[in-house]
Design a protein around this motif. Structure first.
Motif, PDB file in Angstrom:
ATOM      1  N   SER A  61       0.648  -0.863   0.156  1.00  0.00           N
ATOM      2  CA  SER A  61      -0.142  -0.164  -0.564  1.00  0.00           C
ATOM      3  C   SER A  61       1.038   1.296  -0.324  1.00  0.00           C
ATOM      4  O   SER A  61       2.696   1.276   0.542  1.00  0.00           O
ATOM      5  N   THR A  62       0.179   2.222  -0.785  1.00  0.00           N
ATOM      6  CA  THR A  62       1.626   3.546  -0.620  1.00  0.00           C
ATOM      7  C   THR A  62       1.142   4.511   0.341  1.00  0.00           C
ATOM      8  O   THR A  62       1.629   5.380   0.902  1.00  0.00           O
ATOM      9  N   ASP A  63      -0.305   3.591   1.753  1.00  0.00           N
ATOM     10  CA  ASP A  63       0.189   4.101   2.735  1.00  0.00           C
ATOM     11  C   ASP A  63       1.132   3.322   3.579  1.00  0.00           C
ATOM     12  O   ASP A  63       1.397   4.399   5.061  1.00  0.00           O
ATOM     13  N   SER A  64       1.851   2.895   3.399  1.00  0.00           N
ATOM     14  CA  SER A  64       2.206   2.101   4.345  1.00  0.00           C
ATOM     15  C   SER A  64       4.341   2.783   4.178  1.00  0.00           C
ATOM     16  O   SER A  64       4.216   3.220   3.274  1.00  0.00           O
ATOM     17  N   SER A  65       4.802   2.865   5.288  1.00  0.00           N
ATOM     18  CA  SER A  65       5.716   2.874   5.510  1.00  0.00           C
ATOM     19  C   SER A  65       6.965   2.712   4.661  1.00  0.00           C
ATOM     20  O   SER A  65       7.072   1.263   4.297  1.00  0.00           O
ATOM     21  N   VAL A  66       7.943   3.504   4.131  1.00  0.00           N
ATOM     22  CA  VAL A  66       9.031   3.284   3.292  1.00  0.00           C
ATOM     23  C   VAL A  66      10.208   2.456   3.512  1.00  0.00           C
ATOM     24  O   VAL A  66      10.300   2.420   4.796  1.00  0.00           O
ATOM     25  N   ARG A  67      10.367   1.280   3.176  1.00  0.00           N
ATOM     26  CA  ARG A  67      11.587   0.303   3.862  1.00  0.00           C
ATOM     27  C   ARG A  67      13.146   0.713   2.735  1.00  0.00           C
ATOM     28  O   ARG A  67      14.140   0.739   3.301  1.00  0.00           O
ATOM     29  N   GLY A  68      12.309   1.030   1.622  1.00  0.00           N
ATOM     30  CA  GLY A  68      13.992   1.422   0.756  1.00  0.00           C
ATOM     31  C   GLY A  68      13.486   1.457  -0.052  1.00  0.00           C
ATOM     32  O   GLY A  68      12.326   2.835  -0.707  1.00  0.00           O
ATOM     33  N   TYR A  69      14.436   1.903  -1.249  1.00  0.00           N
ATOM     34  CA  TYR A  69      14.532   2.520  -2.654  1.00  0.00           C
ATOM     35  C   TYR A  69      15.049   2.268  -3.621  1.00  0.00           C
ATOM     36  O   TYR A  69      16.131   1.008  -3.462  1.00  0.00           O
ATOM     37  N   VAL A 104       6.556  -4.361  -4.165  1.00  0.00           N
ATOM     38  CA  VAL A 104       6.656  -2.598  -4.469  1.00  0.00           C
ATOM     39  C   VAL A 104       5.321  -2.553  -5.492  1.00  0.00           C
ATOM     40  O   VAL A 104       4.830  -4.166  -6.079  1.00  0.00           O
ATOM     41  N   SER A 105       4.844  -1.869  -5.695  1.00  0.00           N
ATOM     42  CA  SER A 105       4.168  -1.574  -7.397  1.00  0.00           C
ATOM     43  C   SER A 105       4.378  -2.576  -8.045  1.00  0.00           C
ATOM     44  O   SER A 105       5.128  -1.607  -9.134  1.00  0.00           O
ATOM     45  N   ALA A 106       3.311  -3.505  -9.041  1.00  0.00           N
ATOM     46  CA  ALA A 106       3.477  -3.634  -9.854  1.00  0.00           C
ATOM     47  C   ALA A 106       3.317  -3.046 -11.113  1.00  0.00           C
ATOM     48  O   ALA A 106       3.987  -2.524 -12.063  1.00  0.00           O
ATOM     49  N   LYS A 107       2.459  -1.866 -10.925  1.00  0.00           N
ATOM     50  CA  LYS A 107       3.070  -0.351 -11.924  1.00  0.00           C
ATOM     51  C   LYS A 107       4.172  -0.020 -12.860  1.00  0.00           C
ATOM     52  O   LYS A 107       4.183   0.804 -13.981  1.00  0.00           O
TER      53      LYS A 107
END
Length: 137
Positions: A61-69, A104-107
């Motif tokens: 979810s885009t509301d979830s915290s970012v773990r990496g890049y 990660v989003s498959a988009k």
């Protein structure tokens, strides 16, 4: 034997030899390919297509915290996929195969092959190795 008969006989010998050579090449190719297949199929991976890169999330979810890049064109191993939050017309999210699994989003990821749904993958492979423990009180 006349010259014409000699040429016809020689042509038949060459044709038979070419057929035998083709068969040997086909068998050889099969033998060389067999060890690669015996090792098992390659695990699926994805390539990041987003020009600006892609955030790895704790949950799909885009509301979830970012773990990496992940940078543009970087490769990432994929464990499984789920359908959840829609991101610009694509509701598929991939669980990454890394030390610290993330979503990660498959988009913004082009995958290399078939990726199973998470419900079809063994449970211990889907769960993070170090689950967060929540303290109450």
């Amino acid at each position: 034997m006349s010259t014409t008969e000699n040429l016809v006989a020689r042509g038949r010998e060459l044709a038979a030899g070419a057929g035998a050579l083709a068969a040997v090449v086909a068998v050889g190719a099969t033998l060389f390919a067999a060890p690669a297949q015996a090792a098992g199929p390659l695990k699926p991976y994805g390539v990041v297509t987003a020009k600006a890169g892609l955030s790895e999330r704790q949950y799909p979810s885009t509301d979830s915290s970012v773990r990496g890049y992940l940078r543009h064109r970087s490769q990432v191993g994929l464990v499984c996929k789920v359908r959840t939050q829609n991101v610009r017309g694509n509701s598929v999210w991939y669980l990454t195969r890394s030390e610290r699994p993330a979503w990660v989003s498959a988009k913004y990821v082009t995958n290399s092959g078939f990726v199973k749904y998470c419900k079809d993958v063994q449970h211990h492979r889907v769960q993070p190795s170090n689950p967060a423990k929540h303290a109450v009180g």
